[in-house]
Design a protein around this motif. Structure first.
Motif, PDB file in Angstrom:
ATOM      1  N   PHE A 242      57.425  85.487  25.894  1.00 19.26           N
ATOM      2  CA  PHE A 242      58.381  86.591  25.991  1.00 19.26           C
ATOM      3  C   PHE A 242      57.755  87.966  25.816  1.00 19.26           C
ATOM      4  O   PHE A 242      58.414  88.981  26.015  1.00 19.26           O
ATOM      5  CB  PHE A 242      59.505  86.399  24.961  1.00 19.26           C
ATOM      6  CG  PHE A 242      60.426  85.266  25.307  1.00 19.26           C
ATOM      7  CD1 PHE A 242      61.441  85.438  26.237  1.00 19.26           C
ATOM      8  CD2 PHE A 242      60.260  84.026  24.720  1.00 19.26           C
ATOM      9  CE1 PHE A 242      62.274  84.387  26.570  1.00 19.26           C
ATOM     10  CE2 PHE A 242      61.094  82.968  25.049  1.00 19.26           C
ATOM     11  CZ  PHE A 242      62.104  83.151  25.974  1.00 19.26           C
ATOM     12  N   GLY A 243      56.463  88.009  25.435  1.00 19.89           N
ATOM     13  CA  GLY A 243      55.804  89.308  25.325  1.00 19.89           C
ATOM     14  C   GLY A 243      55.748  90.043  26.649  1.00 19.89           C
ATOM     15  O   GLY A 243      56.067  91.231  26.739  1.00 19.89           O
ATOM     16  N   ARG A 244      55.367  89.323  27.715  1.00 23.12           N
ATOM     17  CA  ARG A 244      55.313  89.915  29.050  1.00 23.12           C
ATOM     18  C   ARG A 244      55.779  88.952  30.137  1.00 23.12           C
ATOM     19  O   ARG A 244      56.409  89.347  31.108  1.00 23.12           O
ATOM     20  CB  ARG A 244      53.883  90.381  29.382  1.00 23.12           C
ATOM     21  CG  ARG A 244      53.314  91.452  28.506  1.00 23.12           C
ATOM     22  CD  ARG A 244      51.975  91.915  29.042  1.00 23.12           C
ATOM     23  NE  ARG A 244      52.103  92.513  30.340  1.00 23.12           N
ATOM     24  CZ  ARG A 244      52.278  93.834  30.545  1.00 23.12           C
ATOM     25  NH1 ARG A 244      52.339  94.653  29.528  1.00 23.12           N
ATOM     26  NH2 ARG A 244      52.363  94.305  31.767  1.00 23.12           N
ATOM     27  N   GLU A 248      58.155  89.772  33.530  1.00 23.82           N
ATOM     28  CA  GLU A 248      57.366  89.899  34.750  1.00 23.82           C
ATOM     29  C   GLU A 248      57.680  88.782  35.740  1.00 23.82           C
ATOM     30  O   GLU A 248      57.572  88.976  36.949  1.00 23.82           O
ATOM     31  CB  GLU A 248      55.874  89.903  34.406  1.00 23.82           C
ATOM     32  CG  GLU A 248      55.439  91.182  33.691  1.00 23.82           C
ATOM     33  CD  GLU A 248      53.943  91.246  33.489  1.00 23.82           C
ATOM     34  OE1 GLU A 248      53.262  90.233  33.753  1.00 23.82           O
ATOM     35  OE2 GLU A 248      53.460  92.308  33.068  1.00 23.82           O
ATOM     36  N   SER A 249      58.084  87.625  35.231  1.00 22.29           N
ATOM     37  CA  SER A 249      58.429  86.526  36.136  1.00 22.29           C
ATOM     38  C   SER A 249      59.657  86.871  36.968  1.00 22.29           C
ATOM     39  O   SER A 249      59.750  86.475  38.144  1.00 22.29           O
ATOM     40  CB  SER A 249      58.682  85.249  35.333  1.00 22.29           C
ATOM     41  OG  SER A 249      59.832  85.351  34.523  1.00 22.29           O
ATOM     42  N   GLN A 255      60.333  89.364  44.191  1.00 20.08           N
ATOM     43  CA  GLN A 255      59.514  89.885  45.287  1.00 20.08           C
ATOM     44  C   GLN A 255      59.178  88.814  46.322  1.00 20.08           C
ATOM     45  O   GLN A 255      58.711  89.140  47.409  1.00 20.08           O
ATOM     46  CB  GLN A 255      58.220  90.477  44.725  1.00 20.08           C
ATOM     47  CG  GLN A 255      58.439  91.758  43.926  1.00 20.08           C
ATOM     48  CD  GLN A 255      57.177  92.241  43.237  1.00 20.08           C
ATOM     49  OE1 GLN A 255      56.217  91.471  43.064  1.00 20.08           O
ATOM     50  NE2 GLN A 255      57.157  93.497  42.831  1.00 20.08           N
ATOM     51  N   VAL A 256      59.417  87.555  45.991  1.00 20.53           N
ATOM     52  CA  VAL A 256      59.156  86.470  46.939  1.00 20.53           C
ATOM     53  C   VAL A 256      60.239  86.480  48.015  1.00 20.53           C
ATOM     54  O   VAL A 256      61.423  86.587  47.692  1.00 20.53           O
ATOM     55  CB  VAL A 256      59.147  85.104  46.218  1.00 20.53           C
ATOM     56  CG1 VAL A 256      58.982  83.960  47.217  1.00 20.53           C
ATOM     57  CG2 VAL A 256      58.043  85.065  45.170  1.00 20.53           C
ATOM     58  N   HIS A 321      52.191  81.189  35.521  1.00 15.16           N
ATOM     59  CA  HIS A 321      51.686  82.478  36.012  1.00 15.16           C
ATOM     60  C   HIS A 321      51.074  82.323  37.403  1.00 15.16           C
ATOM     61  O   HIS A 321      51.314  83.162  38.281  1.00 15.16           O
ATOM     62  CB  HIS A 321      50.642  83.016  35.025  1.00 15.16           C
ATOM     63  CG  HIS A 321      50.122  84.363  35.367  1.00 15.16           C
ATOM     64  ND1 HIS A 321      50.669  85.528  34.857  1.00 15.16           N
ATOM     65  CD2 HIS A 321      49.098  84.758  36.191  1.00 15.16           C
ATOM     66  CE1 HIS A 321      50.006  86.573  35.337  1.00 15.16           C
ATOM     67  NE2 HIS A 321      49.056  86.134  36.150  1.00 15.16           N
ATOM     68  N   ARG A 322      50.331  81.248  37.595  1.00 10.82           N
ATOM     69  CA  ARG A 322      49.681  81.013  38.895  1.00 10.82           C
ATOM     70  C   ARG A 322      50.714  80.840  40.006  1.00 10.82           C
ATOM     71  O   ARG A 322      50.544  81.366  41.122  1.00 10.82           O
ATOM     72  CB  ARG A 322      48.788  79.759  38.795  1.00 10.82           C
ATOM     73  CG  ARG A 322      48.212  79.275  40.123  1.00 10.82           C
ATOM     74  CD  ARG A 322      47.240  80.276  40.712  1.00 10.82           C
ATOM     75  NE  ARG A 322      46.618  79.771  41.924  1.00 10.82           N
ATOM     76  CZ  ARG A 322      47.158  79.792  43.132  1.00 10.82           C
ATOM     77  NH1 ARG A 322      48.383  80.295  43.293  1.00 10.82           N
ATOM     78  NH2 ARG A 322      46.505  79.334  44.174  1.00 10.82           N
ATOM     79  N   ALA A 323      51.805  80.113  39.720  1.00 17.36           N
ATOM     80  CA  ALA A 323      52.818  79.860  40.746  1.00 17.36           C
ATOM     81  C   ALA A 323      53.521  81.136  41.176  1.00 17.36           C
ATOM     82  O   ALA A 323      53.911  81.272  42.342  1.00 17.36           O
ATOM     83  CB  ALA A 323      53.844  78.857  40.222  1.00 17.36           C
ATOM     84  N   LEU A 324      53.672  82.085  40.262  1.00 18.40           N
ATOM     85  CA  LEU A 324      54.407  83.314  40.574  1.00 18.40           C
ATOM     86  C   LEU A 324      53.494  84.463  40.987  1.00 18.40           C
ATOM     87  O   LEU A 324      53.831  85.241  41.881  1.00 18.40           O
ATOM     88  CB  LEU A 324      55.246  83.748  39.367  1.00 18.40           C
ATOM     89  CG  LEU A 324      56.461  82.871  39.051  1.00 18.40           C
ATOM     90  CD1 LEU A 324      57.059  83.246  37.706  1.00 18.40           C
ATOM     91  CD2 LEU A 324      57.515  82.989  40.144  1.00 18.40           C
ATOM     92  N   ALA A 325      52.353  84.605  40.319  1.00 18.35           N
ATOM     93  CA  ALA A 325      51.477  85.751  40.570  1.00 18.35           C
ATOM     94  C   ALA A 325      50.349  85.432  41.542  1.00 18.35           C
ATOM     95  O   ALA A 325      49.740  86.342  42.105  1.00 18.35           O
ATOM     96  CB  ALA A 325      50.893  86.256  39.245  1.00 18.35           C
TER      97      ALA A 325
END
Length: 383
Positions: A242-244, A248-249, A255-256, A321-325
């Motif tokens: 929950f920090g970032r 960000e997710s 954006q997808v 993170h990899r799946a989204l970014a």
């Protein structure tokens, strides 16, 4: 997955924008389910118990996520959808009650399968008349087949049960690959919030379990110090998500392009999230075992439950993170190796206190490094 809207980041008309109270009510049952899954591992801290808990969580998490997708499209202010979700909640509750005894002979085993079948059937019916009706025609038959395998596991002789449960878990895992999950809608804000609440729920349940255990300890010092170390570990895990990552997710998923968004959602909030949730559950049992052996060396599988749970959590976060970014967070992958190199030996040759303390040091170090890294990134931005 295809949708009517092709504008990147746009929300579908009719999708929920925030989590509703009825969904929180449903999540209360999910809390109980996670307690029961953790109980399976706590009572049988062996490879067999770990495998059983992991397989049970696969089929349970799949349908929890399925209901998040379902409520994403339903108007829960109407009586019909409310009654539908409450019926699914009842099925989930009965299923949760039977989780620890699903491996036994007698009615408990087939009750787990029967209630799971009810949960799946309600889920399929719920999509009728919604924007996801085309999608459920692809996914629904496999979900139904999986439920029938789970039911068969409860009706057939006990020695076949592990293999049938493993088959059901495998069917769940290949469903998105086989069906390509086309025809669903993802309302970004609601979707991210609902899954974020699931993380809080599972973390909260781990704190409850540790608190209940430490309150039964005879030695006050062990109880207090052990409980505070476990609380700090849970807080560090909360911070890392929950920090970032949480906020960000939502931006990244929005954006997808709408036609690709559901597939990305399956890999991030489905596969990766499963590893996150499993990691929290395993780590919670590991915390309990570490407190029980606070001043002693642990042995067997229970000695590595804490480092295993922390490693799964970090690996799940990295996959999320990899799946989204589209990139791997290197620090979190290195942290998995550090946990294996530091926390596992502390648990195996040290004590429960050493395991809890070393795990906390690793997570706090990761939090500090990432905070410093992001401060540098923000400072280097123009303007």
């Amino acid at each position: 997955m295809t949708t009517e809207n092709t504008e990147p980041g746009a929300e579908e008309i009719g999708t929920a924008q925030s989590v509703r109270p009825l969904e929180l009510f449903f999540d209360l049952v999910f809390v109980f389910t996670m307690t029961q899954v953790a109980l399976v591992l706590s009572e049988l801290p062996t490879l067999a118990g770990l495998g059983r808990a992991a397989a049970l969580l696969v089929v349970i998490w799949w349908m929890y996520g399925g209901y998040a997708w379902l409520t994403n499209t339903l108007d829960l202010d109407r009586t019909g959808p409310r009654l539908l979700i409450l019926t699914g909640t009842a099925g989930f509750f009965v299923m949760s009650m039977t989780v620890p005894r699903a491996a036994e002979e007698g009615p408990w085993a087939w009750l787990f399968g029967a209630s799971y079948l009810v949960v799946v059937a309600v889920h399929m019916v719920g999509f009728i008349g919604t924007s996801g009706h085309r999608g459920i025609l692809r996914v629904g038959p496999i979900n139904l087949g999986t439920a029938l395998v789970v039911l068969a596991a409860g009706l057939l002789p006990p020695h076949t049960r592990p293999w049938l449960l493993a088959l059901a878990a495998a069917m769940v895992l290949v469903t998105p690959i086989v069906t390509r999950v086309g025809g669903f809608t993802v309302g970004v804000g609601h979707f991210v919030e609902r899954h974020g609440l699931a993380v809080i729920i599972v973390l909260g349940e781990s704190i409850n379990e540790v608190g209940a255990l430490t309150s039964e300890q005879h030695e006050a010092r062990t109880a207090v110090v052990g409980a505070l170390l476990a609380l700090a570990l849970s807080a560090a895990m909360w911070w890392l998500y929950f920090g970032r990552e949480d906020r960000e997710s939502e931006v990244r998923l929005g954006q997808v392009p709408a036609d690709r968004r559901p597939r990305v959602a399956v890999y991030s909030f489905g596969y990766a999230y499963y590893v996150i949730v499993l990691g929290i559950a395993v780590a919670a049992v590991g915390m309990e075992k570490s407190i029980e052996e606070f001043r002693h060396v642990s042995h067997g599988v229970q000695a590595v439950l804490l480092p295993l749970g922390i490693s799964l959590f970090l690996a799940g976060l990295a996959g999320f993170h990899r799946a989204l970014a589209g990139t791997w967070p290197q620090a979190r992958l290195w942290a998995v190796l550090v946990v294996a190199a530091l926390v596992a030996p502390a648990a195996w040759w040290g004590s429960g206190a050493a395991a809890l303390g070393s795990a906390l040091v690793v997570l706090l170090g990761l939090i500090m490094w990432e905070g410093h890294h992001w401060d540098q990134v923000e400072t280097s931005k123009p303007g």
